[in-house]
Design a protein around this motif. Structure first.
Motif, short mmCIF file in Angstrom:
data_model
loop_
_atom_site.label_atom_id
_atom_site.label_comp_id
_atom_site.label_asym_id
_atom_site.label_seq_id
_atom_site.Cartn_x
_atom_site.Cartn_y
_atom_site.Cartn_z
N ARG A 169 12.73 21.97 -88.91
CA ARG A 169 12.53 21.71 -87.50
C ARG A 169 13.78 22.16 -86.73
O ARG A 169 14.89 21.80 -87.07
N GLY A 170 13.58 22.95 -85.69
CA GLY A 170 14.70 23.47 -84.93
C GLY A 170 15.37 22.40 -84.08
O GLY A 170 14.69 21.69 -83.34
N CYS A 171 16.67 22.28 -84.20
CA CYS A 171 17.44 21.31 -83.40
C CYS A 171 18.55 22.01 -82.61
O CYS A 171 19.42 21.34 -82.05
N TYR A 172 18.52 23.33 -82.61
CA TYR A 172 19.51 24.05 -81.82
C TYR A 172 18.95 25.41 -81.41
O TYR A 172 18.00 25.92 -82.02
N GLU A 173 19.55 25.97 -80.39
CA GLU A 173 19.19 27.32 -79.92
C GLU A 173 20.47 28.15 -79.89
O GLU A 173 21.41 27.82 -79.17
N PRO A 174 20.54 29.21 -80.70
CA PRO A 174 21.75 30.03 -80.70
C PRO A 174 21.75 31.04 -79.55
O PRO A 174 20.71 31.60 -79.20
N TRP A 175 22.91 31.23 -78.97
CA TRP A 175 23.14 32.28 -77.96
C TRP A 175 24.25 33.18 -78.48
O TRP A 175 25.35 32.70 -78.81
N GLY A 176 23.96 34.46 -78.60
CA GLY A 176 25.00 35.39 -79.01
C GLY A 176 26.03 35.58 -77.92
O GLY A 176 25.69 35.65 -76.73
N PRO A 214 25.80 20.13 -76.08
CA PRO A 214 24.63 19.25 -76.10
C PRO A 214 23.76 19.53 -74.88
O PRO A 214 24.26 19.65 -73.76
N SER A 215 22.47 19.67 -75.11
CA SER A 215 21.58 20.06 -74.01
C SER A 215 20.32 19.22 -74.05
O SER A 215 20.27 18.18 -74.71
N LYS A 232 15.11 27.86 -68.89
CA LYS A 232 16.24 27.09 -69.39
C LYS A 232 16.71 26.12 -68.31
O LYS A 232 16.63 26.41 -67.12
N PRO A 233 17.26 24.96 -68.71
CA PRO A 233 17.66 23.96 -67.72
C PRO A 233 18.91 24.37 -66.95
O PRO A 233 19.82 25.01 -67.50
N GLN A 234 18.98 23.96 -65.70
CA GLN A 234 20.15 24.24 -64.88
C GLN A 234 21.40 23.57 -65.46
O GLN A 234 22.50 24.11 -65.35
N SER A 235 21.23 22.41 -66.07
CA SER A 235 22.38 21.72 -66.64
C SER A 235 23.09 22.55 -67.70
O SER A 235 24.29 22.40 -67.92
#
Length: 315
Positions: A169-176, A214-215, A232-235
């Motif tokens: 189960r995915g618990c993170y989103e990677p950004w290069g 943390p998002s 994607k959230p503004q936060s």
């Protein structure tokens, strides 16, 4: 900013500009060394956005799109199943991003950073393609957020293997995090002086930007403003846009603008930005959504960065 419009349909919004254009064309036509940063969440140019797959998603048939069941009365948005890509489609994705990176290198100033959203399954393919296209890999940003990706039982065999999941189960989103290389023998300090690029901006409290954030899932209030499948959230976005300009000056570009959330984040921070979107429906959506997303209050981000909460702005 209007100089960047070229001959494309454009709309000024505050300090920013949105364009109805193909970003491949636009990036190749803008002046060399003119963009200070790119923050984007691309559609990956693979078959999940082909017409037949979008039609299947609209009809609820799925196709490559995993149609998740409703849960606690809430219907989840469809997500593309990247595990369904075959070798030919992976090569198509690689070629897409190699060519895109070459054009990004043309437009970016030396030392300019690229923040690009991806997922754990294809991150390695994406980063390799971007490096092949001329960008320099600088690491990953991890957005901690529980998603609906992964954790599924084997497709069409859910009852036969109820104790098995195909992927975690995915618990993170990677950004290069990538960067256009500095000029030969150029130091970061030299690049900052000449191009206003080369590093990342420290937080308002003086601490360095950290590569784990943390998002949250995008709040319902923001999704009501812009009904885009990967909003994607503004936060989160306001933090990324802020650090992408080391001196707090320059132009941030989102070449895959979608509903305009990156542009809204820049506007909330008083930063100049350019959004490019080739689909007319999303261009229209962004035009209407950006002013409303800009006005979203995100006090949790203010607290994290050591600033007082303020209506519609981070700082």
């Amino acid at each position: 900013m209007l100089d960047f419009a070229l001959h494309y349909r454009s709309e000024p919004i505050g300090r920013s500009l949105i364009l109805h254009a193909d970003c491949f064309e636009w990036l190749g036509k803008v002046p060399e060394n003119s963009v200070h940063a790119i923050v984007t969440d691309p559609p990956y140019g693979v078959k999940e956005y082909d017409f037949d797959q979008l039609e299947k998603r609209a009809n609820g048939n799925g196709g490559i799109w995993r149609i998740p069941p409703s849960f606690d009365g809430h219907v989840r948005a469809p997500l593309p199943r990247f595990t369904a890509l075959d070798d030919r489609e992976r090569q198509r994705l690689r070629r897409f991003f190699v060519e895109w990176a070459k054009l990004a290198v043309h437009a970016l100033r030396p030392g300019a950073h690229v923040f690009i959203a991806t997922n754990a399954f294809i991150a390695q393919l994406l980063y390799a393609a971007l490096v092949e296209g001329g960008l320099e890999f600088r690491g990953q940003l991890i957005r901690l957020v529980r998603t609906l990706r992964g954790g599924d039982r084997p497709k069409n065999a859910e009852e036969a293997f109820p104790e098995v999941c195909s992927m975690p189960r995915g618990c993170y989103e990677p950004w290069g995090i990538l960067r256009k290389p500095l000029l030969p023998k150029m130091k970061v300090s030299d690049c900052l002086k000449r191009f206003q690029t080369g590093g990342l901006r420290r937080l308002p409290n003086g601490k360095p930007f950290a590569d784990v954030i943390p998002s949250e899932r995008t709040p319902r209030a923001e999704r009501k403003i812009a009904n885009h499948p990967s909003l994607k959230p503004q936060s989160f976005l306001r933090q990324i846009v802020y650090v992408s300009l080391p001196l707090g000056e320059g132009i941030v570009v989102d070449p895959f603008m979608g509903a305009g959330s990156t542009i809204a984040a820049a506007e909330a921070l008083g930063i100049s930005s350019i959004g490019v979107e080739r689909l007319q429906d999303y261009f229209k959506m962004a035009k209407a959504a950006i002013p409303r997303l800009k006005a979203v209050e995100v006090p949790r981000v203010d607290a994290k960065l050591g600033a007082e909460p303020s209506q519609g702005r981070l700082f």
